[in-house]
Motif scaffolding. Structure first.
Motif, PDB file in Angstrom:
ATOM      1  N   ALA A   1       0.564  -1.230  -0.355  1.00 50.24           N
ATOM      2  CA  ALA A   1       0.279  -0.038   0.355  1.00 50.24           C
ATOM      3  C   ALA A   1       0.859   1.298   0.051  1.00 50.24           C
ATOM      4  N   LYS A   2       0.392   2.520  -1.118  1.00 50.47           N
ATOM      5  CA  LYS A   2       1.118   3.417  -1.394  1.00 50.47           C
ATOM      6  C   LYS A   2       0.838   4.054  -1.881  1.00 50.47           C
ATOM      7  N   ASN A   3       1.014   5.450  -1.614  1.00 49.88           N
ATOM      8  CA  ASN A   3       0.390   6.618  -2.321  1.00 49.88           C
ATOM      9  C   ASN A   3       0.921   7.157  -3.657  1.00 49.88           C
ATOM     10  N   ILE A   4       0.869   6.911  -5.047  1.00 51.54           N
ATOM     11  CA  ILE A   4       1.612   7.603  -6.071  1.00 51.54           C
ATOM     12  C   ILE A   4       0.878   8.922  -6.952  1.00 51.54           C
ATOM     13  N   THR A   5       1.773   9.966  -7.253  1.00 53.77           N
ATOM     14  CA  THR A   5       1.542  10.794  -8.066  1.00 53.77           C
ATOM     15  C   THR A   5       1.314  10.433  -9.924  1.00 53.77           C
ATOM     16  N   LEU A   6       0.150  10.314 -10.157  1.00 50.29           N
ATOM     17  CA  LEU A   6       0.279  10.653 -11.616  1.00 50.29           C
ATOM     18  C   LEU A   6      -0.195  12.126 -12.114  1.00 50.29           C
ATOM     19  N   ASN A   7      -0.131  12.392 -13.213  1.00 53.80           N
ATOM     20  CA  ASN A   7       0.171  14.148 -14.356  1.00 53.80           C
ATOM     21  C   ASN A   7      -1.381  13.207 -14.753  1.00 53.80           C
ATOM     22  N   THR A   8      -2.898  14.297 -15.450  1.00 55.98           N
ATOM     23  CA  THR A   8      -3.794  14.500 -15.519  1.00 55.98           C
ATOM     24  C   THR A   8      -3.587  14.870 -17.313  1.00 55.98           C
ATOM     25  N   LYS A   9      -4.609  14.340 -17.601  1.00 48.80           N
ATOM     26  CA  LYS A   9      -5.013  14.738 -18.765  1.00 48.80           C
ATOM     27  C   LYS A   9      -4.784  16.437 -19.736  1.00 48.80           C
ATOM     28  N   ASP A  10      -5.357  17.495 -17.705  1.00 47.03           N
ATOM     29  CA  ASP A  10      -5.389  18.164 -18.160  1.00 47.03           C
ATOM     30  C   ASP A  10      -4.251  19.628 -17.278  1.00 47.03           C
ATOM     31  N   GLY A  11      -3.290  18.578 -17.684  1.00 47.44           N
ATOM     32  CA  GLY A  11      -1.547  19.434 -16.649  1.00 47.44           C
ATOM     33  C   GLY A  11      -1.720  19.310 -15.468  1.00 47.44           C
ATOM     34  N   LYS A  12      -2.848  18.473 -14.941  1.00 43.68           N
ATOM     35  CA  LYS A  12      -2.694  18.814 -12.391  1.00 43.68           C
ATOM     36  C   LYS A  12      -2.152  17.493 -12.607  1.00 43.68           C
ATOM     37  N   LYS A  13      -2.827  17.558 -11.765  1.00 44.48           N
ATOM     38  CA  LYS A  13      -1.343  16.304 -10.560  1.00 44.48           C
ATOM     39  C   LYS A  13      -3.307  15.349 -10.021  1.00 44.48           C
ATOM     40  N   THR A  14      -2.784  13.904  -9.971  1.00 48.51           N
ATOM     41  CA  THR A  14      -3.649  13.472  -8.827  1.00 48.51           C
ATOM     42  C   THR A  14      -3.588  12.413  -8.013  1.00 48.51           C
ATOM     43  N   THR A  15      -3.520  12.469  -6.633  1.00 46.13           N
ATOM     44  CA  THR A  15      -2.831  11.121  -5.635  1.00 46.13           C
ATOM     45  C   THR A  15      -3.903  10.258  -5.317  1.00 46.13           C
ATOM     46  N   LEU A  16      -3.285   8.874  -5.908  1.00 44.15           N
ATOM     47  CA  LEU A  16      -4.312   7.884  -5.359  1.00 44.15           C
ATOM     48  C   LEU A  16      -3.530   6.718  -3.983  1.00 44.15           C
ATOM     49  N   SER A  17      -4.084   5.695  -3.649  1.00 45.23           N
ATOM     50  CA  SER A  17      -3.561   5.456  -2.859  1.00 45.23           C
ATOM     51  C   SER A  17      -3.864   3.575  -3.424  1.00 45.23           C
ATOM     52  N   VAL A  18      -2.696   3.143  -3.246  1.00 44.37           N
ATOM     53  CA  VAL A  18      -3.234   2.025  -4.484  1.00 44.37           C
ATOM     54  C   VAL A  18      -2.159   1.369  -2.729  1.00 44.37           C
ATOM     55  N   LYS A  19      -2.888  -0.144  -3.351  1.00 44.01           N
ATOM     56  CA  LYS A  19      -2.613  -1.996  -2.807  1.00 44.01           C
ATOM     57  C   LYS A  19      -1.758  -2.517  -4.225  1.00 44.01           C
ATOM     58  N   ASN A  20      -2.212  -2.611  -4.869  1.00 39.77           N
ATOM     59  CA  ASN A  20      -1.539  -2.955  -5.870  1.00 39.77           C
ATOM     60  C   ASN A  20      -1.593  -2.424  -7.328  1.00 39.77           C
TER      61      ASN A  20
ATOM     62  N   LEU B   1      -3.260   0.441 -12.979  1.00 41.59           N
ATOM     63  CA  LEU B   1      -3.367  -0.206 -14.451  1.00 41.59           C
ATOM     64  C   LEU B   1      -5.215  -0.149 -14.302  1.00 41.59           C
ATOM     65  N   ALA B   2      -6.355  -0.105 -13.707  1.00 39.23           N
ATOM     66  CA  ALA B   2      -7.874  -0.163 -13.164  1.00 39.23           C
ATOM     67  C   ALA B   2      -8.305   1.064 -14.111  1.00 39.23           C
ATOM     68  N   TYR B   3      -7.096   2.202 -13.192  1.00 37.53           N
ATOM     69  CA  TYR B   3      -7.393   3.418 -13.122  1.00 37.53           C
ATOM     70  C   TYR B   3      -6.977   4.088 -14.646  1.00 37.53           C
ATOM     71  N   LEU B   4      -6.045   3.658 -14.754  1.00 34.98           N
ATOM     72  CA  LEU B   4      -5.211   3.887 -16.200  1.00 34.98           C
ATOM     73  C   LEU B   4      -6.499   3.922 -17.017  1.00 34.98           C
ATOM     74  N   GLU B   5      -6.349   2.142 -17.449  1.00 37.76           N
ATOM     75  CA  GLU B   5      -7.939   1.943 -18.318  1.00 37.76           C
ATOM     76  C   GLU B   5      -8.670   3.011 -18.397  1.00 37.76           C
TER      77      GLU B   5
END
Length: 437
Positions: A300-319, A324-328
């Motif tokens: 479990a950890k937090n990861i930061t991703l860039n969104t399509k509009d140039g902003k950032k979003t933080t996800l709490s993921v376990k695996n 991959l489900a978020y990206l899809e």
């Protein structure tokens, strides 16, 4: 009584017979058209006419005019209208875009190649065709998102296979050992060996722990190249195992036509052809992040991703599956947006037109279709052809006349008993264009 009867008979005969002007035209022979037929024989015996009529009168300039009228049969025009409007509707149906087009990697490669060809041609909106379906350039995001979904699906299969392999389990065990004993190992090995393991200044973008299955130690001067570089035999064994396991993992990725490079490249996805097949290079893509997550071990950890509009979003993921489900989901959202904003309105517009033309093919019927030929008579001189025109009228629409420049052809073809499409369909085509527009 007998005298009155005789007078009436004479009057009736005079009324029913042709005038001298009409007879003059009907008896004339146009040698350049057909020397074997008089005008009367040619025009009074045509199987396309329901009926014919001859008139003579004075025009506003006091000239003697003879006019011939042929009322065409309606079956041929009605058939032509029906086939034409049905054909237009059929052509429009081929322009409908499937909302669930499956973009293959080969489709995507062609799309990128076309885009590259038009890059320097000042083409503002190149058009892309996928499975005979037209997609406007404004829907290019749809194509890219669909291609990404194909790639993610293949990545999912590859990662599942890697996850079940012995190579991954051993790699993760050895990786954990190298990280847990980092301080001790760095004291036992030279700086260039430590850099080869942990990266330059502990930046793990190029070292052994970069999770890059294509990282080849032999191509970097600071990388350990043989067991002789290590006095610690346990370390040497683990380094050897990691290289073997990364090679095995690389083979699994290659089997799924995936190459995961970590490079500063402006292109997120590039494709290359090898032996007729297409492989995917993923540069700076989140696919790389998903892969690294798997190699590092699920936690479990937090990861930061860039969104399509140039902003950032933080996800709490376990695996890695959650990433991959978020990206899809992001790519599916793009597809839905393009469908709702571009493809659905486009299809609705085409569907409305199809319905209009299918209705017209059933509803529009010929009201009248006639041909008029006029001559002017001057004394005993030969009849002078003034014009030949066709007038078409459908129920509820204004009449349409043939092009006056076609008068000569119109007259010559009147000598033929059957339709001559170039002449007789011309007013109907003008009517169709008027209605279609």
């Amino acid at each position: 009584m007998k005298k009155i009867t005789i007078v009436l008979s004479v009057l009736i005969l005079t009324a029913c017979g042709d005038s001298s002007q009409v007879k003059q035209v009907k008896d004339y022979v146009y040698d350049n058209v057909d020397s074997t037929l008089t005008v009367g024989n040619a025009l009074d015996n045509r199987n396309i006419c329901n009926k014919t009529k001859w008139d003579s009168y004075k025009d506003e300039r006091d000239r003697n005019i003879v006019e011939y009228t042929c009322e065409f049969k309606k079956d041929r025009p009605n058939q032509f209208l029906n086939l034409t409007f049905s054909g237009i509707a059929g052509n429009l149906k081929t322009m409908l875009v499937d909302k669930n087009i499956n973009i293959t990697l080969d489709d995507y490669a062609k799309f990128k190649e076309e885009e590259e060809r038009n890059k320097n041609k000042n083409v503002k909106y190149p058009h892309y065709t996928v499975y005979k379906n037209h997609i406007d350039a404004k829907a290019r995001s749809y194509i890219e998102a669909k291609a990404k979904l194909v790639i993610y699906d293949e990545l999912k299969k590859a990662l599942l296979e890697i996850e079940k392999s012995n190579a991954l389990a051993r790699y993760q065990e050895n990786r954990k050992y190298l990280l847990s004993n980092k301080a001790t190992i760095k004291m036992e090995v030279s700086d260039y060996v430590a850099t080869g393991i942990y990266g330059y200044n502990d930046d793990q973008t190029r070292g052994l722990l970069s999770c890059d299955p294509f990282f080849d130690f032999d191509y970097f001067h600071y990388a350990p190249t043989s067991n002789s570089d290590f006095s610690n035999k346990e370390l040497a064994k683990r380094i050897k195992q990691i290289k073997e396991d990364l090679t095995s993992i690389k083979k699994i990725l290659s089997k799924h036509n995936l190459d995961l490079y970590k490079r500063e490249d402006p292109k997120l996805v590039t494709l290359y052809r090898y032996n007729g097949s297409i492989s995917v290079h993923l540069y700076n893509d989140y696919s790389r992040l998903v892969f690294e997550y798997l190699l590092q071990g699920n936690s479990a950890k937090n990861i930061t991703l860039n969104t399509k509009d140039g902003k950032k979003t933080t996800l709490s993921v376990k695996n890695y599956q959650e990433i991959l489900a978020y990206l899809e989901g992001v790519e599916n959202g793009i597809v839905r947006g393009i469908v709702e904003k571009i493809i659905d309105p486009y299809n609705q517009n085409i569907t409305n037109k199809i319905n209009q033309f299918e209705k017209r093919s059933k509803d529009i019927k010929t009201e009248s279709y006639q041909q008029k030929i006029k001559w002017v008579l001057i004394g005993e001189r030969k009849p002078s052809l003034m014009g030949c025109e066709l007038e078409f009228k459908a129920d509820g629409y204004p009449s349409v006349k043939s092009d006056s420049s076609m008068s000569s052809s119109c007259f010559q073809n009147a000598y033929k008993s059957n339709y001559v499409d170039q002449i007789y369909n011309q007013p109907i085509m003008s009517f169709i264009n008027m209605v279609a527009n």
